[in-house]
Design an enzyme around this catalytic site. Structure first.
Site, PDB file in Angstrom:
ATOM      1  N   GLU A   1     -15.876 -42.354  20.781  1.00 26.01           N
ATOM      2  CA  GLU A   1     -16.926 -42.002  21.619  1.00 26.01           C
ATOM      3  C   GLU A   1     -18.551 -42.117  21.369  1.00 26.01           C
ATOM      4  O   GLU A   1     -19.284 -42.684  22.165  1.00 26.01           O
ATOM      5  CB  GLU A   1     -16.945 -40.509  22.254  1.00 26.01           C
TER       6      GLU A   1
ATOM      7  N   HIS B   1     -19.192 -45.864  22.234  1.00 30.70           N
ATOM      8  CA  HIS B   1     -20.058 -46.116  23.508  1.00 30.70           C
ATOM      9  C   HIS B   1     -21.224 -45.843  23.546  1.00 30.70           C
ATOM     10  O   HIS B   1     -22.083 -46.463  24.123  1.00 30.70           O
ATOM     11  CB  HIS B   1     -19.314 -45.358  24.466  1.00 30.70           C
TER      12      HIS B   1
ATOM     13  N   HIS C   1     -23.405 -48.584  22.158  1.00 30.53           N
ATOM     14  CA  HIS C   1     -23.583 -49.695  22.848  1.00 30.53           C
ATOM     15  C   HIS C   1     -24.885 -49.482  23.734  1.00 30.53           C
ATOM     16  O   HIS C   1     -25.490 -50.348  24.051  1.00 30.53           O
ATOM     17  CB  HIS C   1     -22.127 -49.762  23.677  1.00 30.53           C
TER      18      HIS C   1
END
Length: 811
Positions: free
Chosen positions: A594, A597, A600
């Site tokens: 997680e 993400h 990112h």
């Protein structure tokens, strides 16, 4: 896992291994200070967030849990959720949705008026992006609240907000005037020459979205399209909400089946649970709650295959209503694709993805399955069944048919018991562990609970490792890793009253760019939510404000840095709370995944909302998260991060070696099973579904399709349950679930090329950051990969490129 949503594309929503003999190689880079490291650990692990137990000075007061995370109780400072001043109450959320809709309507009127001028044309795409941001910020926070918030009043308000905004978004997606103006601008070469690459990219994206939303239909058909889209969204939301529900809360067994339970402890558990059964009891019958640990213990320890089968099916049965909802939204999706002129919903979904068309996906999955089955899967099944009498005489096909899905955990227990007896040399007897039938593992400190379901297949090594990975240790370790790779670190950020949904559980982190001291964004972390599976939510996307926007007014709704709204990401997990909470290796993987993400979202810095962070192709967005699992499985990373929650001693490398070996016992089989799920997803969104519509919507039978896929692909085949009704990704990742496997293959190639030699390498981290993460959705994914891997043949992104990835990965 979920990415943000474009104006017209709102979606509700293992890696390479290294030799254990390789030593950890830490590149010579500046890591976070010990003070910040200890502060991060304390923020998640300690009752009072103090350093070295000191709480009688200014430093100690700074670390007070109340001061940091439970807000000011004297009313001197307060705000709404995520510092949005509207989100102080459920009514405030509804008010925010109405304000957002009014802002959007005003902006549409302004754009329509100003597009008659030259400057209005130049600003048009930026304002379309602003319009998208207004609506997505509202619907994204509503979706987060609907899924996460503990208070039903907030949940109801979030559902109301979602319906208000989603309906308006669908109206905008079929607004002919907005579309016509956009097309004129994109086809004006003089205007295009004055726009940035980002503006042109967003303009093309939004043009595609308009066209994929039926903009060319007649008014009556467009209205039908909007209604159909909204109905699919409502059904999907219901499907996701009920995906964890069981068809029945209890399962009955006969006295003969009860006698087949060899373990007396489990028998006593069954009798105690049966006494609590609320329904009418029958003589000679026992009742087992499916939501308890008892069914899992039976599947692991009971020798009766029939009893294990009964438990397994009970745990994998969805309600009839849930399956019917699935049938309906699959049928409606096929109808939607047909209205738009596509061969299938899969063709519609994949048109602008990396895979481009379903034929490429099916080829990728088929090749993957053949390679797995012919290499590792059969080896794993042979090893799994080695202790079972007569299994060694079976042919490969007979063995595959013989091993049922309810045999998996039972056989795995025997396999690992044999493996442990030869590797641990009596360590088990000398280690203080829980019994094989406890659902959680407690250490000698009775207040410390591991956040994992433990069973008899857990080794001593795996149980002991939990003591070295508290939540605080993992978060502080991730900060150390990101500092090494990207020169980015986490800093504990105080919260204000009303800023978070649960003051006791939620922690806020400032994501800091160490090179210039600037805040990149904020993370809100809730690791012990009672209602949410591990998830990543992008609540606010990065965007540069337009010149006409008021910074002060905008600051009431988002957190700003100069003229940029900063990304806000929430990570939510359902770990069991402890003091501190200790994590299994699988849960460490989850946090790393997680956090991939999240980073990112932070690093993908763009001017426009529609391209920032995770707002890229769905079959590209999982690469950063899956790649992070390679780090979480590398002993050179875990040995640097892990330390005992009480003594501070580093994690022993031999424990990591043992645990990693046992975790990979069925790695190929698990990958194969995931490929079956991806194949089911393709079948449910295929041309055959569109053809079945000729017989009416009721002709769609997802259960028949599911069982046929299982029969065809065989490994651990399920021909009995309705588990597909409990698989939420069939909605949130409709026709693109394959992306998990494609991205695993891509991440594996990236790992081997960049990080396998040294997972702490700043050079590798910067290359990955510059070639993959920073672009968001501004650059073609295949071009990103071609540059990062220096493999020019990937740039075309065709079937050959997918084949190259498959051949170079080590799944």
């Amino acid at each position: 896992m979920r990415s943000g949503s474009r104006l017209s594309n709102y979606l509700v929503r293992l890696s390479g291994r290294v030799s254990f003999t390789q030593k950890r190689s830490l590149t010579n880079v500046k890591l976070p200070s010990n003070v910040n490291y200890e502060r991060l650990k304390a923020a998640f692990d300690s009752d009072e967030h103090t350093l070295n137990g000191k709480n009688n000075n200014n430093e100690g007061k700074l670390f007070s849990k109340t001061a940091l995370f439970q807000g000011q109780k004297d009313g001197s400072a307060s705000t709404g959720l995520f510092k949005n001043s509207y989100l102080t109450s459920p009514q405030g959320l509804v008010q925010f949705s109405k304000k957002s809709k009014l802002q959007a309507q005003t902006l549409v009127d302004e754009m329509t008026r100003d597009v008659l001028t030259h400057q209005g044309k130049l600003d048009y795409i930026k304002k379309l992006d602003q319009l998208s941001d207004i609506l997505c910020r509202t619907i994204d926070v509503a979706e987060f609240i609907r899924v996460v918030h503990d208070d039903q009043k907030w949940v109801d308000a979030a559902q109301q907000t979602h319906e208000i905004i989603f309906e308006y978004m669908n109206q905008l997606n079929t607004n002919v005037e907005l579309y016509a103006n956009l097309v004129k601008i994109l086809e004006d070469k003089d205007l295009i020459s004055q726009l940035s690459d980002e503006e042109i990219k967003v303009g093309e994206y939004l043009r595609q979205d308009f066209e994929r939303s039926g903009i060319h239909m007649d008014p009556q058909s467009r209205d039908q399209f909007v209604s159909l889209t909204q109905e699919i969204s409502i059904m999907g939301s219901h499907f996701n909400n009920e995906s964890s529900s069981l068809k029945s809360d209890w399962i009955s067994i006969t006295s003969n089946e009860f006698s087949a339970i060899e373990d007396r402890f489990i028998q006593s558990e069954v009798m105690r649970a049966s006494a609590l059964y609320p329904g009418k009891k029958e003589s000679g019958t026992y009742y087992i709650p499916l939501a308890s640990a008892i069914p899992y213990r039976i599947m692991i320890q009971c020798g009766s295959g029939n009893l294990r089968k009964k438990m397994w099916i009970g745990l994998h049965e969805a309600s009839d209503e849930q399956v019917q909802v699935l049938n309906h939204f699959v049928a409606y999706r096929a109808l939607l694709a047909k209205m738009l002129g596509y061969d299938s919903y899969a063709h519609y979904q994949l048109e602008h993805k990396m895979a481009k068309k379903p034929e490429n996906v099916l080829s990728f999955l088929t090749n993957l399955q053949e390679n797995l089955k012919n290499s590792q899967v059969l080896k794993e099944l042979r090893a799994l069944s080695a202790l079972q009498q007569g299994y060694s005489l079976l042919s490969d096909e007979e063995l595959i048919r013989q091993i049922k899905p309810w045999d998996r955990d039972f056989l795995l227990k025997s396999f690992e018991a044999k493996k442990l007896s030869s590797t641990e040399n009596g360590e088990k007897a000398s280690t203080d562990t829980s019994t094989s039938t406890t659902t959680s593992t407690t250490t000698t400190d009775s207040t410390t609970t591991t956040a994992t379901f433990s069973n008899s297949t857990d080794s001593v090594a795996i149980k002991r490792l939990c003591e070295y990975f508290s939540i605080g240790t993992v978060i502080a370790g991730l900060s150390k890793l990101f500092s090494a790779l990207y020169n980015i670190s986490f800093v504990v950020e105080p919260t204000v009253k009303g800023e978070v949904w649960n003051e006791k559980r939620v922690r806020k982190l400032n994501v800091l760019n160490n090179s210039n001291g600037e805040t990149m964004g904020y993370l809100y972390l809730d690791f012990c939510s009672p209602k949410v599976f591990p998830s990543h939510f992008t609540v606010v996307c990065l965007r540069q404000l337009n010149k006409a926007e008021s910074v002060s007014e905008h600051g009431d709704m988002v957190q700003l840095s100069k003229d940029y709204q900063l990304p806000v990401v929430a990570l939510v997990c359902n770990f069991t709370s402890g003091n501190p909470t200790l994590l299994s290796l699988d849960q460490v993987d989850t946090i790393f995944h997680e956090m991939g993400h999240a980073m990112h979202s932070m690093i993908g810095r763009t001017q426009l909302h529609n391209l920032s962070g995770t707002r890229c192709a769905t079959d590209f967005v999982e690469i950063p998260s899956v790649l992070m699992e390679s780090f979480s499985k590398d002993p050179r990373v875990l040995s640097e991060i892990g330390c005992h929650y009480r003594t501070g001693e580093p994690v022993p490398i031999n424990l990591l070696e043992q645990a990693q070996s046992q975790r990979s016992a069925l790695e190929a089989c698990e990958t194969f099973v995931q490929s079956k799920m991806a194949m089911l997803d393709q079948e449910l969104h295929s041309k055959e579904i569109v053809e079945l519509l000729r017989q009416g919507l009721e002709a769609i039978n997802s259960t028949e399709i599911y069982h046929q896929v299982e029969r065809d692909l065989e490994i651990f085949a399920d021909e009995w349950s309705t588990w597909h009704g409990k698989f939420p990704h069939l909605f949130s990742y409709g026709a693109v679930y394959y992306s998990y496997l494609l991205d695993r293959a891509i991440a594996n190639v990236l790992w081997q090329k960049l990080f396998a030699k040294d997972p702490w390498s700043r050079d590798a981290g910067i290359k990955y950051k510059e070639e993959i993460l920073k672009w968001g959705g501004t650059k073609d994914p295949w071009a990103c990969l071609a540059d990062a891997l220096q493999m020019e043949e990937l740039r075309k992104g065709d079937a050959h490129a997918m084949q190259i990835i498959g051949e170079n990965s080590k799944l």
